[in-house]
Enzyme design. Structure first.
Site, PDB file in Angstrom:
ATOM      1  CG  HIS A 149       7.922  10.060   3.360  1.00 49.43           C
ATOM      2  ND1 HIS A 149       8.029   9.209   4.181  1.00 49.43           N
ATOM      3  CD2 HIS A 149       6.534  10.470   3.015  1.00 49.43           C
ATOM      4  CE1 HIS A 149       6.397   9.554   4.466  1.00 49.43           C
ATOM      5  NE2 HIS A 149       6.226   9.963   4.078  1.00 49.43           N
ATOM      6  CB  CYS A 192       2.242  11.551  -0.649  1.00 48.32           C
ATOM      7  SG  CYS A 192       2.656  10.770   0.832  1.00 48.32           S
ATOM      8  CB  CYS A 224       7.883  12.076  -2.143  1.00 46.85           C
ATOM      9  SG  CYS A 224       6.974  12.019  -3.403  1.00 46.85           S
ATOM     10  NE  ARG A 250       0.097   7.497   3.445  1.00 48.40           N
ATOM     11  CZ  ARG A 250       0.820   8.764   3.067  1.00 48.40           C
ATOM     12  NH1 ARG A 250       0.346   9.295   2.282  1.00 48.40           N
ATOM     13  NH2 ARG A 250       1.659   8.951   3.992  1.00 48.40           N
TER      14      ARG A 250
END
Lengths: 215, 269
Positions: free
Chosen positions: B182, B230, B178, B226
């Protein structure tokens, strides 16, 4: 500097522990210095809580040595450790048998545009995209580009088109980790995501003097 | 649907207009303009209305409504519950996000089977799933309140730590985690800005952005969805719905971005 030639994963983990201990008194919750226990716990959660779907099998959760080093150090390995894994990754690069690196830049541009491939929604057997514009500026006409990687505009114009540069570009796309151990960029050739022909087309996009990248 | 046409037309104009290197500005301005145009109108209201009916309707093998569901503030208290999740629930002895908790009530109060809950958690434009309706109803009842996610229970701390580690774990053919997208400030994929979810400022903004009505898909997407998407883009296998790993990642983000005002379901391109 360490004198040993082959630091092992346990060294990386030991570094992780030391960093975690040092960070123990920090109050910043955003700091992430994983201990081996934390990594182990997270890996167990991955294996317990994920299911195979489509092309994305559970084998994808089996990390390799490079991923282990990056995970143990939050992608910030020591210079020694980075050098070791970079050499290992470099040794596994397969250069084209015909010694040629430049393909068709037009095919490369199409490939650079495509972000498809390898998710559980993608059908197996269809060629993967290069995902390049997701992270890089490349041809000047394409304004919708990402910024996770550096701009590649004028890549060949500023570096020339020598055999050395061609080999470098090919190798970098094949396995970025041979140059930067925990780079964010996938190892497209190493992972089998792109074929030799596809990588050559991308090299041409970057280096061919007639490519829009170098206009 | 009129919302969809208006917003898509506007977004298309913003995306194909003469954008330069700092292209994000006109795009974002475009999105903001359409949000402004819609005012408080968000098609998520339809989900909310359906969700309220479902909440009060007797259903399941036990023929019970969800009105006695304890979302964390006591049985039947809906208002303000969302902004205090994910949290530790003693009766289940685990940390759950609101979506998991509502499903827990469906299983325990209504007797709905776990298999049924898992059959179709993510709906489609034509056929939303019941949990999307129910969740939209519950979150909307916290509109205007500040995110106040509890962090003191040992299991809440444990969930944060696990979530942080899962968030940073690189795996799969592309070596993604992730954090690859991010974990740093001011990054973009194409023109899409990427919040740095490891930092409070971005995490605050991003966390209250879900659940959201997405114009491009004409439906409400939840945070569980969501996270699922991802991991799909990370080229990993599918994270199991409501699992500890998914709830831990959500807990990590929620605690990192604690304190933002919750403005109700978001509207996204």
């Amino acid at each position: 500097m360490k004198t040993e030639k082959q630091p092992t994963l346990s060294v990386a983990l030991a570094i992780g522990v030391a960093t975690a201990l040092m960070a123990g008194c920090a109050t910043d919750r955003s700091a992430y210095n994983p201990s081996p226990e934390v990594i182990k716990h997270a890996m167990a959660a991955f294996k317990r809580d994920f299911d195979a779907k489509g092309a994305a099998g559970l084998d994808r959760l089996n990390t390799d040595k490079l991923q282990d080093v990056c995970n143990a150090t939050n992608s910030k390995p020591s210079p020694d450790m980075a050098a070791v894994v970079e050499r290992e990754q470099e040794a596994a690069i397969k250069l084209p048998a015909d010694g040629k690196f430049l393909g068709d830049w037009k095919a490369g541009e199409k490939l650079a545009q495509s972000g498809r491939g390898m998710t559980w929604k993608d059908k197996a057997g269809i060629p993967n995209g290069g995902n390049c514009y997701n992270c890089h500026q490349i041809s000047p006409a394409e304004l919708s580009y990402g910024t996770i990687g550096p701009s590649l505009l004028h890549f060949g114009k500023t570096r020339g088109n020598s055999p050395e540069i061609q080999k470098y570009a090919y190798s970098k796309i094949y396995n970025s980790k041979a140059f930067s151990a925990c780079s964010a960029m996938p190892r497209f050739g190493h992972a089998g995501a792109l074929t030799e022909t596809q990588i050559k087309d991308l090299v041409a996009l970057l280096l061919d003097p007639t490519s829009p990248v170098n206009k | 649907m009129k919302y969809r046409i208006a917003v898509l037309a506007a977004l298309t104009a913003a995306w194909t207009g003469p954008v330069l290197a700092q292209a994000k500005d006109p795009t974002i301005a475009g999105i903001e303009k359409y949000r402004e145009m819609l005012g408080d109108d968000n098609p998520a209201e339809l989900y909310e209305a359906r969700g309220e009916q479902l909440w009060k309707k007797k259903a399941g093998p036990k023929n019970a409504s969800l009105e006695q569901c304890d979302l964390g503030l006591g049985p039947g208290v809906v208002k303000g519950a969302y902004v205090q999740t994910p949290r530790y629930y003693a009766d289940a002895d685990r940390v759950m996000d609101m979506e998991t908790r509502i499903n827990w009530c469906r299983m325990n109060l209504q007797g709905v089977s776990e298999a049924d809950i898992r059959k179709r958690p993510f709906g489609s434009a034509d056929k939303p799933s019941e949990i999307e309706d129910l969740l939209t109803y519950v979150v909307t009842a916290s509109k205007g309140m500040k995110m106040n996610v509890p962090t003191d229970h040992p299991k809440e701390r444990e969930a944060f730590q696990l979530g942080q580690a899962v968030f940073h774990m690189r795996a799969g053919p592309y070596d993604f985690s992730c954090a690859t997208c991010h974990g740093e400030d001011n990054l973009r994929i194409r023109l899409q800005e990427l919040p740095n979810l490891t930092k409070a400022e971005d995490a605050k903004r991003a966390y209250v952005g879900w659940p959201a009505y997405r114009v491009s898909t004409s439906r409400v997407h939840t945070m569980q969805w969501r996270i699922n998407d991802c991991f799909r883009q990370q080229r990993l296998p599918e994270p199991r719905y409501m699992s500890e790993a998914v709830n831990a990642v959500i807990t990590y983000m929620a605690q990192t971005g604690n304190g933002a005002e919750y403005k109700g379901p978001a509207l996204k391109r």
